[in-house]
Design a protein around this motif. Structure first.
Motif, mmCIF file in Angstrom:
data_model
loop_
_atom_site.group_PDB
_atom_site.id
_atom_site.type_symbol
_atom_site.label_atom_id
_atom_site.label_comp_id
_atom_site.label_asym_id
_atom_site.label_seq_id
_atom_site.Cartn_x
_atom_site.Cartn_y
_atom_site.Cartn_z
ATOM 1 N N ASP A 198 16.312 98.583 -32.164
ATOM 2 C CA ASP A 198 15.326 99.602 -31.808
ATOM 3 C C ASP A 198 13.997 98.902 -31.548
ATOM 4 O O ASP A 198 13.380 98.345 -32.456
ATOM 5 N N LYS A 199 13.544 98.935 -30.262
ATOM 6 C CA LYS A 199 12.314 98.257 -29.865
ATOM 7 C C LYS A 199 11.155 99.241 -29.681
ATOM 8 O O LYS A 199 10.242 98.989 -28.908
ATOM 9 N N LYS A 200 11.199 100.339 -30.427
ATOM 10 C CA LYS A 200 10.154 101.343 -30.255
ATOM 11 C C LYS A 200 8.863 100.986 -30.969
ATOM 12 O O LYS A 200 7.852 101.646 -30.777
ATOM 13 N N TYR A 201 8.865 99.930 -31.810
ATOM 14 C CA TYR A 201 7.652 99.556 -32.542
ATOM 15 C C TYR A 201 7.002 98.299 -31.979
ATOM 16 O O TYR A 201 6.235 97.625 -32.669
ATOM 17 N N TRP A 243 -0.080 95.339 -35.942
ATOM 18 C CA TRP A 243 0.444 94.460 -36.980
ATOM 19 C C TRP A 243 -0.630 93.999 -37.956
ATOM 20 O O TRP A 243 -0.340 93.206 -38.851
ATOM 21 N N ARG A 244 -1.838 94.483 -37.843
ATOM 22 C CA ARG A 244 -2.893 94.107 -38.792
ATOM 23 C C ARG A 244 -2.837 94.942 -40.070
ATOM 24 O O ARG A 244 -3.459 94.568 -41.066
ATOM 25 N N LEU A 247 8.186 98.575 -39.880
ATOM 26 C CA LEU A 247 7.727 97.369 -39.198
ATOM 27 C C LEU A 247 8.352 96.116 -39.797
ATOM 28 O O LEU A 247 8.633 95.147 -39.076
ATOM 29 N N ILE A 248 8.582 96.105 -41.089
ATOM 30 C CA ILE A 248 9.233 94.945 -41.716
ATOM 31 C C ILE A 248 10.664 94.795 -41.193
ATOM 32 O O ILE A 248 11.120 93.687 -40.862
ATOM 33 N N GLU A 249 11.369 95.895 -41.100
ATOM 34 C CA GLU A 249 12.734 95.838 -40.573
ATOM 35 C C GLU A 249 12.736 95.414 -39.110
ATOM 36 O O GLU A 249 13.609 94.637 -38.673
#
Length: 771
Positions: A367-370, A375-376, A384-386
Motif C-alpha cells: 500500500d503506497k498511499k502514505y 515524516w517529521r 507510517l512505521i509499517e
C-alpha cells in the motif's frame, strides 16, 4: 447550553446563558435582517423616499451607539463616528486586533508559555511547561483517491535542533565527511573547476575506490541454495534506533553481515534543501531497523563503516536521490551497490516500481498511499512505521530473484551491467541549487505561456525574491508561494491589492505577511516600458515542439517501451541493446502524401518551405498562424530596435546620424544638378524659316514648340545646323522670306483683351449684395 461549560463558576451561569443562547439568536436575526435590506439599484430607489432615509438614520445612530459601548470595554479611547465608514472600519480593525492579541496572551499565560521569562527574572532556569493540548502533534488524514495524505499540526521544526547549522547560501557546498573508512586513497577534498576557471564542486571522496570496484565473486555467481522467503512483518524483529548507543550496536551488527537493504524517507516541503527523516535497514540476521535521522543526525556518519565496505552489497531501489541525500545530510557514501530499478530496466519488466516488484516476486500488495506523508512527526504513527518497513523488508529476496533471472539468460554480462550502472549512480555528488538570471525560464517553459516584457520582468523578480526569502526562512519555495500563483501574478499584474488576494486564494501565510511588498513589485513592473516582444520558449525547444506538431499523429507503438534504458549524459549507452531497441520500435507511415513527414517529402525531390507556401505539406491552421506570427514579431522587433538605436544615437551625438544626414544632402544636391542638366539639354524644333530667330530668342518668346532631347548640348547644336542646311538644299520651295516679328505691335492685342477682362473683374469686385 448548560452549566457544563463552566462548572467551576456557577455564579456566571446566568450571564453565560444570555450570551450563548440569547446572543446567538440576536446575532442570527440581525444577520438575516441585514441580508433582507435593499442594495445596489434597489437601495438607490429606496433612498428617494423620505421615510426610508429617516429609518436608516435612526438605525445608523443606534448601531454606532451600541458599537461604542462594546468598543469602550476594550479600547476606551476609540469612538466611532456617524456617517464615516472609512474611519469606523479602521477603528474596528484595531479593536479586533487588540482583542485577539489579548486572547493569545491569556492563552499563553494559562498554558505556561510565558513562565520561562518570569523564572528568568527570578534567576531560575526551567523548561517551559506546555499544556497537554500542545504536547504532541495533531495528526490529520485526508483521503484523495487512492492516496492518503497524513499531516500534523504543531510539529516543531527539526532543523532548529541540529548541531550543524543549515547553510542555504549560494556558496559552494563542502562535503561533510571527516574520516574515510575502507579507503584505498586517503581523504582529500579536491575542488573541480569548469573551463572558465570557476569552482563548480568537489571531487567524490571515494572516486578511486569506485573506479577500482569489482563485485565479489559470491554476488555474481549462481546461488547454491534457494534464498528463503522472508517472514511476515509481524514475525520480524523491529529495532527503532534513536540514540547513539543503539546506532553503535547497529554498526556492530552490520559488520557481521554481507547483505543489507537500505531505503530513506525524505521531507522537502517545510525546508529549502530537504531533510532526511528516516533510514530503513534490513538484514537477514537482524530483521528491520528504523533509524531516526532527526534525533541522531550528527552520529549517522558512522554508517560509512558498512556502507563503503566493497565486500558488502547494499541493495536499493531507485537510489538516485538516496545517494545524494546521504551525502548532503550525513556525509555518508556508498561503495558496492545493487539497484533493483536498474535490474528491472535490463530485464525489460513491464513495471519498474517497487510495488510491481513486490507483487511479481513476493505476491505482496504493498500500500503506497502514505508516500506523501509528513515524516517529521514524532512519534511516528503505526501506519507510517509499517509503510517504512515494507520498503526494505522484502528487498533482499527480490535482489536474489532478479540475480537468478539475469544469470538464467546465459549472459553474465547482464548482471555486470546492472552493477556498472549502480556504480555510476554511487559516483554522483551533491551540489547546491544555484539561482541565476535565467532560472525562472524552466518554470516559464513548462507553463507554455507567452509573456510580454513586463510580465517576464515580474516573473523574474518574484522568482528571485521568493528564492531569497526561502533561503532565509529555510522553507521550500512552493510553500511560500506556489508556482501556479507565481505565474498567475506575473501574467495578470494586478493593479490593486485586492487583485493579489483574488489570485492567491487560499492565501499562503507568507503571502499574507508580505502582501504589500508583492504588490509594490508588481506595480514597479507595470511602470516599465513594454517592448514589442513576446517571450516564448527558446528557439531550440520551440523547433522541437513544431516538428512534433508537424509529424503525423497516427504513428503508434502497441507495446509499452518504459522498460528500455533512458539515454542521458548520466547513463551509459548500452550498444548491445541498441539494435534490438530499433528493431522493436516499428512505426506505421501514413499513406497520404500531404501527411508525410517533411524529410520524406524532401527525399522525393520536393522542397517545402517553412511556411508551407506551396501547400505541399499539411500544417494545421494554428501552427501556420504561429509561424506567421513569429515572422511578424521579428519585423516588429527589428523596427523597434532601429528606432531605439536612432533615438540613442541622437541623444549621444552619434556620428552615424551625421553621416546619414550628409549623405541625404549630397544625394539631394546631385539630383538638383541632374535636373538642371536635363533642362539645358532640351532644345526647340521650329520650321525651317524660323530656325535662326528661334535659336536666338527662345527665352524671350516663352513659346513652347516640339522639343527633342539629345545626349548633350554640343550634339544638339550640330544636329540642328545639319538639318537646316539639308532642308534648304533639298527643298527650294521652302526658301521663303522670313516674317519680321520685330515690327509687329503686340501691345494693341494685349491692351484690348486685358481691358475687357479687368473691367469684368472690377465689376465683380465691387458688386453689392442685394437682399
Amino acid at each position: 447550553m448548560n452549566s457544563v461549560l463552566n462548572p467551576e463558576a456557577p455564579e456566571f451561569y446566568p450571564h453565560l446563558t444570555s450570551v450563548t443562547q440569547g446572543g446567538y439568536v440576536s446575532v442570527n436575526k440581525s444577520i438575516k435582517s441585514v441580508n433582507a435590506m435593499p442594495f445596489g439599484h434597489a437601495y438607490d430607489l429606496f433612498k428617494t423616499f423620505t421615510d426610508f432615509n429617516i429609518l436608516t438614520c435612526h438605525l445608523s445612530e443606534n448601531v454606532v451607539l451600541q458599537s461604542n459601548q462594546i468598543v469602550a470595554t476594550e479600547v476606551p479611547a476609540v469612538k466611532l463616528k456617524l456617517k464615516d465608514l472609512e474611519y469606523n472600519t479602521e477603528k474596528i480593525i484595531d479593536v479586533n486586533d487588540s482583542i485577539i492579541d489579548r486572547i493569545n496572551i491569556n492563552i499563553d499565560s494559562e498554558t505556561g508559555v510565558n513562565e520561562p521569562s518570569n523564572n528568568f527574572i527570578k534567576g531560575i532556569l526551567t523548561k517551559p511547561n506546555i499544556s497537554a493540548w500542545n504536547a504532541a502533534p495533531v495528526i490529520a488524514k485526508i483521503q484523495v483517491g487512492s492516496a492518503t495524505f497524513i499531516g500534523a499540526k504543531n510539529i516543531p521544526r527539526p532543523q532548529l535542533n541540529f548541531k550543524d547549522p543549515i547553510d542555504n547560501s549560494e556558496n559552494l557546498w563542502v562535503p561533510k565527511i571527516s574520516d574515510k573508512p575502507n579507503n584505498i586513497k586517503p581523504l582529500a577534498l579536491n575542488i573541480l573547476y569548469n573551463d572558465e576557471g570557476e569552482a563548480v564542486g568537489y571531487e567524490h571522496p571515494y572516486k578511486v575506490e569506485l573506479d577500482l570496484y569489482n563485485p565479489p565473486a559470491q554476488f555474481i555467481e549462481p546461488d547454491a541454495q534457494p534464498f528463503p522467503f522472508p517472514a511476515p512483518l509481524e514475525e520480524t524483529t523491529l529495532t527503532y534506533v534513536d540514540t547513539e548507543e543503539k546506532l553503535d550496536a547497529l554498526v556492530a551488527h552490520l559488520h557481521t553481515v554481507n547483505e543489507l537493504a537500505i531505503d530513506l524517507e525524505h521531507h522537502s516541503y517545510r525546508t529549502y534543501q530537504g531533510i532526511t527523516c528516516l533510514i530503513q535497514v534490513t538484514t537477514i540476521e537482524g530483521g528491520d531497523f528504523i533509524i531516526d535521522a532527526l534525533a541522531i543526525r550528527e552520529h549517522v556518519h558512522k554508517l560509512n563503516l558498512a556502507f563503503t565496505n566493497p565486500k558488502k552489497i547494499k541493495v536499493f531501489h531507485g537510489a538516485e536521490n538516496d545517494v545524494i541525500w546521504l551525502q548532503r545530510d550525513f556525509g555518508v557514501y556508498l561503495v558496492g551497490m545493487f539497484d533493483t530499478h536498474q535490474a528491472a530496466l535490463v530485464l525489460k519488466l513491464s513495471g519498474l516500481s517497487l510495488k510491481h516488484l513486490l507483487m511479481k516476486y513476493c505476491h505482496v500488495n504493498a500500500d503506497k498511499k502514505y508516500q506523501l506523508a509528513d515524516w517529521r512527526m514524532r512519534p511516528l504513527p503505526a501506519e507510517l512505521i509499517e509503510y517504512a518497513r515494507m520498503d526494505t523488508h522484502y528487498l533482499l529476496y527480490i535482489w536474489r530473484q532478479m540475480k537468478a533471472e539475469l544469470l538464467k539468460e546465459g549472459e553474465p554480462h547482464l548482471l555486470l551491467s546492472v552493477f556498472e550502472n549502480s556504480r555510476q549512480i554511487c559516483g554522483a555528488t551533491y551540489n547546491k541549487e544555484v539561482v541565476n538570471d535565467s532560472s525562472h525560464m524552466s518554470l516559464f517553459v513548462r507553463s507554455k505561456k507567452s509573456f510580454t516584457s513586463q510580465q517576464m520582468t515580474a516573473l523574474k523578480m518574484l522568482y528571485k525574491w521568493r528564492d531569497t526569502q526561502a533561503r532565509l526562512l529555510d522553507e521550500s519555495t512552493t510553500y511560500l508561494l506556489p508556482n501556479h500563483m507565481l505565474l498567475a501574478l506575473a501574467e495578470t499584474l494586478p493593479r490593486e491589492v485586492q487583485g493579489v488576494n483574488a489570485i492567491c486564494c487560499p492565501m499562503p501565510p507568507f503571502v499574507k505577511q508580505n502582501l504589500l511588498t508583492i504588490h509594490r513589485m508588481i506595480l514597479s513592473c507595470r511602470e516599465m516600458p513594454n517592448q514589442p516582444q513576446l517571450y516564448q520558449m527558446p528557439s531550440s525547444i520551440r523547433n522541437m515542439v513544431n516538428a512534433a506538431a508537424i509529424q503525423p499523429m497516427n504513428t503508434y507503438n502497441v507495446h509499452d517501451l518504459a522498460h528500455y534504458v533512458d539515454v542521458s549524459e548520466e547513463n551509459a549507452i548500452n550498444l548491445d541493446r541498441a539494435a534490438e531497441l530499433l528493431e522493436d520500435c516499428n512505426t506505421s507511415e501514413p499513406e497520404i502524401e500531404a501527411f508525410l513527414p517533411q524529410t520524406t517529402m524532401i527525399s522525393y525531390g520536393t522542397i517545402i518551405s517553412d511556411l508551407n507556401a506551396d501547400a505541399k505539406l499539411f500544417i494545421p491552421p494554428y501552427d501556420r498562424y504561429r509561424k506567421y506570427r513569429s515572422l511578424a514579431q521579428m519585423e516588429e522587433i527589428k523596427e523597434f530596435k532601429d528606432k531605439e538605436a536612432k533615438i540613442t544615437a541622437i541623444s549621444k551625438g552619434n556620428e552615424l546620424i551625421k553621416a546619414e544626414v550628409l549623405a541625404k544632402l549630397q544625394q539631394a544636391k546631385t539630383q538638383v544638378e541632374n535636373e538642371g542638366q536635363n533642362v539645358s539639354e532640351t532644345k526647340e524644333m521650329v520650321d525651317v524659316g524660323e530656325v535662326d530667330d528661334a535659336l536666338k530668342k527662345t527665352q524671350q518668346r516663352k513659346r513652347k514648340i516640339s522639343t527633342v532631347k539629345v545626349e548633350n548640348k554640343k550634339s544638339a547644336d550640330i544636329v540642328t545646323e545639319n538639318k537646316k542646311k539639308e532642308l534648304l538644299n533639298t527643298n527650294p520651295q521652302h526658301n521663303l522670306k522670313t516674317f519680321a516679328y520685330k515690327n509687329v505691335d503686340y501691345k494693341k492685342f494685349y491692351n484690348n483683351t486685358n481691358k475687357e477682362h479687368n473691367q469684368k473683374q472690377h465689376k465683380m469686385k465691387f458688386k453689392k449684395y442685394k437682399k
